[in-house]
Design a protein around this motif. Structure first.
Motif, PDB file in Angstrom:
ATOM      1  N   THR A 135      93.901   6.630 -17.232  1.00  0.00           N
ATOM      2  CA  THR A 135      94.251   5.268 -16.815  1.00  0.00           C
ATOM      3  C   THR A 135      95.242   4.610 -17.784  1.00  0.00           C
ATOM      4  O   THR A 135      95.826   3.582 -17.458  1.00  0.00           O
ATOM      5  CB  THR A 135      92.986   4.396 -16.710  1.00  0.00           C
ATOM      6  OG1 THR A 135      92.311   4.373 -17.975  1.00  0.00           O
ATOM      7  CG2 THR A 135      92.044   4.954 -15.647  1.00  0.00           C
ATOM      8  N   ILE A 163      93.486   6.773 -22.442  1.00  0.00           N
ATOM      9  CA  ILE A 163      92.199   6.334 -21.920  1.00  0.00           C
ATOM     10  C   ILE A 163      91.896   7.144 -20.669  1.00  0.00           C
ATOM     11  O   ILE A 163      92.739   7.241 -19.768  1.00  0.00           O
ATOM     12  CB  ILE A 163      92.189   4.830 -21.586  1.00  0.00           C
ATOM     13  CG1 ILE A 163      92.518   4.000 -22.832  1.00  0.00           C
ATOM     14  CG2 ILE A 163      90.829   4.416 -21.014  1.00  0.00           C
ATOM     15  CD1 ILE A 163      92.572   2.495 -22.568  1.00  0.00           C
ATOM     16  N   ARG A 202      89.073   7.644 -17.586  1.00  0.00           N
ATOM     17  CA  ARG A 202      87.884   7.136 -16.889  1.00  0.00           C
ATOM     18  C   ARG A 202      87.171   8.316 -16.229  1.00  0.00           C
ATOM     19  O   ARG A 202      87.780   9.094 -15.492  1.00  0.00           O
ATOM     20  CB  ARG A 202      88.270   6.105 -15.824  1.00  0.00           C
ATOM     21  CG  ARG A 202      87.072   5.620 -14.995  1.00  0.00           C
ATOM     22  CD  ARG A 202      87.514   4.611 -13.944  1.00  0.00           C
ATOM     23  NE  ARG A 202      87.860   3.351 -14.560  1.00  0.00           N
ATOM     24  CZ  ARG A 202      86.995   2.384 -14.846  1.00  0.00           C
ATOM     25  NH1 ARG A 202      85.706   2.552 -14.578  1.00  0.00           N
ATOM     26  NH2 ARG A 202      87.396   1.268 -15.392  1.00  0.00           N
ATOM     27  N   GLU A 257      84.259   5.345 -19.953  1.00  0.00           N
ATOM     28  CA  GLU A 257      85.652   5.565 -20.357  1.00  0.00           C
ATOM     29  C   GLU A 257      85.705   6.064 -21.792  1.00  0.00           C
ATOM     30  O   GLU A 257      84.898   5.653 -22.634  1.00  0.00           O
ATOM     31  CB  GLU A 257      86.462   4.272 -20.257  1.00  0.00           C
ATOM     32  CG  GLU A 257      86.705   3.788 -18.841  1.00  0.00           C
ATOM     33  CD  GLU A 257      87.536   2.511 -18.821  1.00  0.00           C
ATOM     34  OE1 GLU A 257      88.575   2.476 -18.143  1.00  0.00           O
ATOM     35  OE2 GLU A 257      87.139   1.551 -19.514  1.00  0.00           O
TER      36      GLU A 257
END
Length: 236
Positions: free
Chosen positions: A140, A153, A155, A161
């Motif tokens: 993300t 990052i 998810r 996360e």
């Protein structure tokens, strides 16, 4: 500013499914082997004296016996391979969680540090060391992220996360699907960092949590640098 990489990530190559040989085929091979051996035994029993058998006939009997034993051995080997591939398939379909690095020094843990909450763990490793995804998910964020420097990052399907901070370079792009073990970037010291290390942070329901107990419940021990997944595969 360090150069950002966008090369295709190196994928972890685990065991792959091998088509399971049908049991009927195994039974047919073994039956054929035993029938062949029986014919040879009957033929030998019908002969009054082995000394009176011609060398050519003895050679034929020997080769028939060896062929039956070889067929049985091949069937047994195929059955063992089938069982091994099934175990590998079960392991590959498990809910895999991994360490992001190997051979690091755990420098800082989750908790209060310098009067502020340190929201992750710091894993010290040489600059340029590749790090990987700890679990399957969707990228993300892949870029500059304030004090985290160059960060990724990911998810996960369960909503959690993972943030990987202070990278010297990145190997993925936003929107990319990754698997556990895929390379995400290189360890660095961008952003608010003192020394080369990977900052790993986990969020559940939008809030940071201590990665140690969370990952330990999933078979990953950050302190001991142990991954249950590899232990299970090695033992299978």
């Amino acid at each position: 500013m360090r150069q950002r990489l966008s090369s295709e990530p190196d994928r972890y190559r685990g065991r792959r499914r091998v088509p399971t040989p049908p049991r009927s085929r195994y039974a047919a091979v073994v039956t054929t082997a035993f029938v062949g051996a029986g014919i040879v035994a009957l033929g030998a029993g019908a002969m009054p004296d082995a000394k009176s058998i011609s060398p050519a006939a003895l050679d034929e009997i020997h080769h028939a016996s060896v062929a039956s034993q070889d067929a049985a051995a091949r069937a047994d080997s195929a059955d063992r391979a089938s069982r091994d591939s099934t175990r590998g398939e079960e392991a590959s379909e498990a809910d895999v969680w991994l360490l992001p690095l190997q051979g690091y020094d755990l420098k800082s843990s989750y908790g209060e540090r310098w009067g502020k909450l340190h929201t992750g763990v710091d894993m010290v490793a040489p600059e340029g060391t590749p790090y990987v995804a700890i679990h399957d998910g969707t990228v993300t964020k892949a870029g500059w992220f304030g004090g985290y420097g160059y960060a990724v990052i990911v998810r996960h399907a369960d909503g959690s996360e993972a943030i990987y901070g202070h990278s010297s370079a990145l190997s993925v792009q936003e929107g990319q699907q990754v698997k556990a073990g895929d390379q995400l970037g290189l360890v660095g010291m961008t952003g608010h960092a003192y020394g080369s290390h990977l900052h790993l942070e986990l969020h559940v329901k939008g809030e940071p949590i201590d990665p140690k107990p969370f990952l330990k419940e999933r078979g990953v021990d950050i302190e001991l640098q142990v991954e249950a997944y590899y232990n299970e595969v090695a033992a299978s």
